[in-house]
Design a protein around this motif. Sequence first.
Motif, PDB file in Angstrom:
ATOM      1  N   ASP A   1     -39.519  13.604   2.583  1.00 37.42           N
ATOM      2  CA  ASP A   1     -39.519  14.380   3.829  1.00 37.42           C
ATOM      3  C   ASP A   1     -40.896  14.287   4.480  1.00 37.42           C
ATOM      4  OD1 ASP A   1     -39.408  16.225   5.864  1.00 37.42           O
ATOM      5  OD2 ASP A   1     -38.707  17.892   4.623  1.00 37.42           O
ATOM      6  N   PRO A   2     -40.994  13.653   5.670  1.00 32.51           N
ATOM      7  CA  PRO A   2     -42.294  13.489   6.316  1.00 32.51           C
ATOM      8  C   PRO A   2     -42.748  14.710   7.106  1.00 32.51           C
ATOM      9  CG  PRO A   2     -40.627  12.462   7.661  1.00 32.51           C
ATOM     10  CD  PRO A   2     -39.914  13.011   6.446  1.00 32.51           C
ATOM     11  N   SER A   3     -41.872  15.727   7.187  1.00 30.95           N
ATOM     12  CA  SER A   3     -42.167  16.893   8.035  1.00 30.95           C
ATOM     13  C   SER A   3     -42.784  18.051   7.256  1.00 30.95           C
ATOM     14  CB  SER A   3     -40.885  17.371   8.723  1.00 30.95           C
ATOM     15  OG  SER A   3     -39.973  17.914   7.778  1.00 30.95           O
TER      16      SER A   3
ATOM     17  N   GLU B   1     -57.723  -2.080   7.864  1.00 32.00           N
ATOM     18  CA  GLU B   1     -58.094  -1.015   8.803  1.00 32.00           C
ATOM     19  C   GLU B   1     -56.938  -0.039   9.009  1.00 32.00           C
ATOM     20  OE1 GLU B   1     -60.437  -4.674  10.275  1.00 32.00           O
ATOM     21  OE2 GLU B   1     -58.485  -4.248   9.380  1.00 32.00           O
ATOM     22  N   ASP B   2     -55.736  -0.600   9.175  1.00 26.61           N
ATOM     23  CA  ASP B   2     -54.569   0.246   9.422  1.00 26.61           C
ATOM     24  C   ASP B   2     -54.247   1.118   8.214  1.00 26.61           C
ATOM     25  OD1 ASP B   2     -54.303  -0.923  11.921  1.00 26.61           O
ATOM     26  OD2 ASP B   2     -52.921  -2.462  11.208  1.00 26.61           O
ATOM     27  N   ALA B   3     -54.402   0.565   7.025  1.00 26.07           N
ATOM     28  CA  ALA B   3     -54.032   1.288   5.811  1.00 26.07           C
ATOM     29  C   ALA B   3     -54.953   2.463   5.530  1.00 26.07           C
ATOM     30  CB  ALA B   3     -54.030   0.339   4.615  1.00 26.07           C
ATOM     31  N   GLN B   4     -56.117   2.505   6.149  1.00 29.76           N
ATOM     32  CA  GLN B   4     -57.035   3.620   5.941  1.00 29.76           C
ATOM     33  C   GLN B   4     -56.936   4.662   7.056  1.00 29.76           C
ATOM     34  OE1 GLN B   4     -58.549   3.569   2.977  1.00 29.76           O
ATOM     35  NE2 GLN B   4     -57.432   1.653   2.806  1.00 29.76           N
ATOM     36  N   ALA B   5     -56.236   4.325   8.120  1.00 28.86           N
ATOM     37  CA  ALA B   5     -56.118   5.240   9.257  1.00 28.86           C
ATOM     38  C   ALA B   5     -54.963   6.207   9.064  1.00 28.86           C
ATOM     39  CB  ALA B   5     -55.902   4.443  10.548  1.00 28.86           C
ATOM     40  N   GLY B   6     -55.015   7.319   9.762  1.00 31.35           N
ATOM     41  CA  GLY B   6     -53.928   8.278   9.689  1.00 31.35           C
ATOM     42  C   GLY B   6     -52.603   7.685  10.124  1.00 31.35           C
ATOM     43  N   TYR B   7     -52.626   6.760  11.099  1.00 26.56           N
ATOM     44  CA  TYR B   7     -51.381   6.167  11.574  1.00 26.56           C
ATOM     45  C   TYR B   7     -50.823   5.143  10.583  1.00 26.56           C
ATOM     46  CZ  TYR B   7     -54.424   2.297  13.078  1.00 26.56           C
ATOM     47  OH  TYR B   7     -55.334   1.266  13.098  1.00 26.56           O
ATOM     48  N   GLY B   8     -51.598   4.802   9.546  1.00 32.44           N
ATOM     49  CA  GLY B   8     -51.133   3.883   8.507  1.00 32.44           C
ATOM     50  C   GLY B   8     -51.107   4.553   7.154  1.00 32.44           C
ATOM     51  N   ALA B   9     -50.813   5.849   7.136  1.00 37.16           N
ATOM     52  CA  ALA B   9     -50.840   6.630   5.896  1.00 37.16           C
ATOM     53  C   ALA B   9     -49.832   6.092   4.888  1.00 37.16           C
ATOM     54  CB  ALA B   9     -50.534   8.096   6.208  1.00 37.16           C
ATOM     55  N   PRO B  10     -50.109   6.259   3.592  1.00 34.11           N
ATOM     56  CA  PRO B  10     -49.179   5.794   2.558  1.00 34.11           C
ATOM     57  C   PRO B  10     -47.847   6.522   2.624  1.00 34.11           C
ATOM     58  CG  PRO B  10     -50.899   7.175   1.597  1.00 34.11           C
ATOM     59  CD  PRO B  10     -51.295   6.915   3.017  1.00 34.11           C
ATOM     60  N   VAL B  11     -46.805   5.841   2.184  1.00 41.90           N
ATOM     61  CA  VAL B  11     -45.443   6.383   2.244  1.00 41.90           C
ATOM     62  C   VAL B  11     -44.945   6.583   0.811  1.00 41.90           C
ATOM     63  CG1 VAL B  11     -43.142   6.087   3.203  1.00 41.90           C
ATOM     64  CG2 VAL B  11     -45.108   5.033   4.344  1.00 41.90           C
ATOM     65  N   ASN B  12     -44.776   7.829   0.417  1.00 47.20           N
ATOM     66  CA  ASN B  12     -44.341   8.136  -0.938  1.00 47.20           C
ATOM     67  C   ASN B  12     -43.270   9.208  -0.903  1.00 47.20           C
ATOM     68  OD1 ASN B  12     -46.267  10.160  -0.158  1.00 47.20           O
ATOM     69  ND2 ASN B  12     -46.382  10.777  -2.306  1.00 47.20           N
ATOM     70  N   SER B  13     -42.900   9.738  -2.054  1.00 47.83           N
ATOM     71  CA  SER B  13     -41.812  10.705  -2.129  1.00 47.83           C
ATOM     72  C   SER B  13     -42.253  12.129  -1.841  1.00 47.83           C
ATOM     73  CB  SER B  13     -41.157  10.634  -3.514  1.00 47.83           C
ATOM     74  OG  SER B  13     -40.813   9.305  -3.842  1.00 47.83           O
ATOM     75  N   LEU B  14     -43.514  12.445  -2.121  1.00 53.95           N
ATOM     76  CA  LEU B  14     -44.066  13.780  -1.887  1.00 53.95           C
ATOM     77  C   LEU B  14     -45.117  13.685  -0.791  1.00 53.95           C
ATOM     78  CD1 LEU B  14     -44.467  14.907  -5.604  1.00 53.95           C
ATOM     79  CD2 LEU B  14     -42.954  15.998  -3.932  1.00 53.95           C
ATOM     80  N   ILE B  15     -44.753  14.084   0.406  1.00 55.79           N
ATOM     81  CA  ILE B  15     -45.618  13.939   1.581  1.00 55.79           C
ATOM     82  C   ILE B  15     -46.016  15.325   2.076  1.00 55.79           C
ATOM     83  CG2 ILE B  15     -45.713  13.133   3.984  1.00 55.79           C
ATOM     84  CD1 ILE B  15     -43.607  11.000   3.184  1.00 55.79           C
ATOM     85  N   PHE B  16     -47.297  15.495   2.361  1.00 50.68           N
ATOM     86  CA  PHE B  16     -47.782  16.753   2.932  1.00 50.68           C
ATOM     87  C   PHE B  16     -48.682  16.444   4.123  1.00 50.68           C
ATOM     88  CE2 PHE B  16     -51.075  20.084   3.232  1.00 50.68           C
ATOM     89  CZ  PHE B  16     -50.260  21.186   3.476  1.00 50.68           C
ATOM     90  N   ASN B  17     -48.431  17.129   5.239  1.00 51.42           N
ATOM     91  CA  ASN B  17     -49.214  16.918   6.468  1.00 51.42           C
ATOM     92  C   ASN B  17     -49.313  15.435   6.825  1.00 51.42           C
ATOM     93  OD1 ASN B  17     -49.630  19.579   7.107  1.00 51.42           O
ATOM     94  ND2 ASN B  17     -51.756  19.657   6.406  1.00 51.42           N
ATOM     95  N   GLN B  18     -48.199  14.735   6.663  1.00 51.67           N
ATOM     96  CA  GLN B  18     -48.090  13.317   7.011  1.00 51.67           C
ATOM     97  C   GLN B  18     -49.121  12.465   6.290  1.00 51.67           C
ATOM     98  OE1 GLN B  18     -47.052  12.306  11.098  1.00 51.67           O
ATOM     99  NE2 GLN B  18     -46.732  14.456  11.582  1.00 51.67           N
TER     100      GLN B  18
END
Length: 482
Positions: A120-122, A165-182
């Motif tokens: 859940d990304p929200s 560069e993208d992987a360190q930015a907020g818009y390139g945040a890691p995608v996992n099963s437990l997400i908090f504040n995107q």
Amino acid sequence: MKIKGIAVILLVLVLGRTSAVVAQTPAVAGDICPGELGAQVDAIANRPEFSRSRWGILIQPLSSTATLYSRDATKYFIPASNVKLLTTAAALQKLGADFRIKTSVYSGENGSLYVAGRGDPSIAEPQLKSLAQQLKQRGISQVNELIGDDSYFQGSAVNRNWEWEDAQAGYGAPVNSLIFNQNAIELVLSPQNLGQPLKVTFAEPKLANQWQIQNNSVTVGPNESEFLEVGREFDRPAIRVSGQLKVGAESESSYVAVVNPANNFLQNFQQVLTAEGIPVQQVLVTSVARNLNQELAAVESPPLAELVKETNRESNNLYAEVLLRLLGKFTVKMSLPQEDTNETGLKELKTALTQLGVNPNSYILADGSGLSRHNLISPEALVQTLRLMANSPAASVYRASLPIAGENGTLKNRFNYTSSRVNLQAKTGTLSGVSALSGYIEVPSYEPLVFSIIVNQSDLPSSKLRSATDEIVLLLNRLRRC
């Protein structure tokens, strides 16, 4: 740009206090006939300034496959965030607009609790508070071990095809099963007196002691340009800030990706539980799924229709990547426990769009958001997807998810410089050297159109590419039957 050992993210060149499109205002003449459209589009795309750029364009009536204009429409282009049009279409087709993502807390042995995340990304602090309050109502007064089950999505949390560069930015945040504040950390950058560095504040003050700030920014005079660069080091918790804002300007938010997203989730949940009077002795993350039966608390995401709207309207990369992985979890045969969810998601996306009627050979995808430069899409694939979705049961939800020109999302500050209203709903896309716009336009004196306009291999500023694209859209708005 890269500095040794550090990813530096160019966040904004023009920070949005004026129009997001810094462009010449296209001249608006009278109506044009369909037969005149080709020459006028060519006059824009063939300008000397675009001699080294590559255009892909397809313009058709929404009601048929008749072509009003085509330029390399069947060839591959890097589409940037136009990929989200395919991801969200497939998600709506396979999961349905009412689908929700559930996050559960289960009881374990010896006073332990398991938090089972399903991507859940929200989730933010209100959802964690709801879980804590539910646990309190169930009589939970302390937790010996808070265990985060991060196994739902398998494979790397960061796409291997993304740039550093993208992987360190907020818009390139890691995608996992437990997400908090995107999975992102918000920094607020504020100008001070002339010549002083910008004030850097964490939106979450508790993070201030966990990160070192290397501040090389400056407050400049009112006639200076504004830009920000924010980067995170790879080997230690340090954030580098550079750039400049004008004296008296409004504060700007910047984001960097968290390093260990599951740990970040658990630490925040631990703090919320403690605040609710439920102390936690230890937290740990597991990537091995367990059979847990006694659910003590749960929260659900907004319906998929809302997740799709956030994905397309705000061009939210994390949301798009979650949708792709959800497709991977709900394949016809169901994925194997250790199978890479990103890969299974890509396969299921293609299956869903092929069933919809999109040519499976008209695109090749490496992610669900468009950050990867390995994505290849033809304008034909985008136009097909848009048309077929307009005739699907999810048509209203899909179209409502797109930004509206001059009103909201990534089109809020486009097409607001002309006296002629442009009834446009479309998805934007931008990478360095890439600009894309694909969507629907209601033409006042003609019929509704569907289109895709992509520019690749350009050394021009994004604002210049957007301006030329907008000129083409304004041509479409002047079409009449003749």
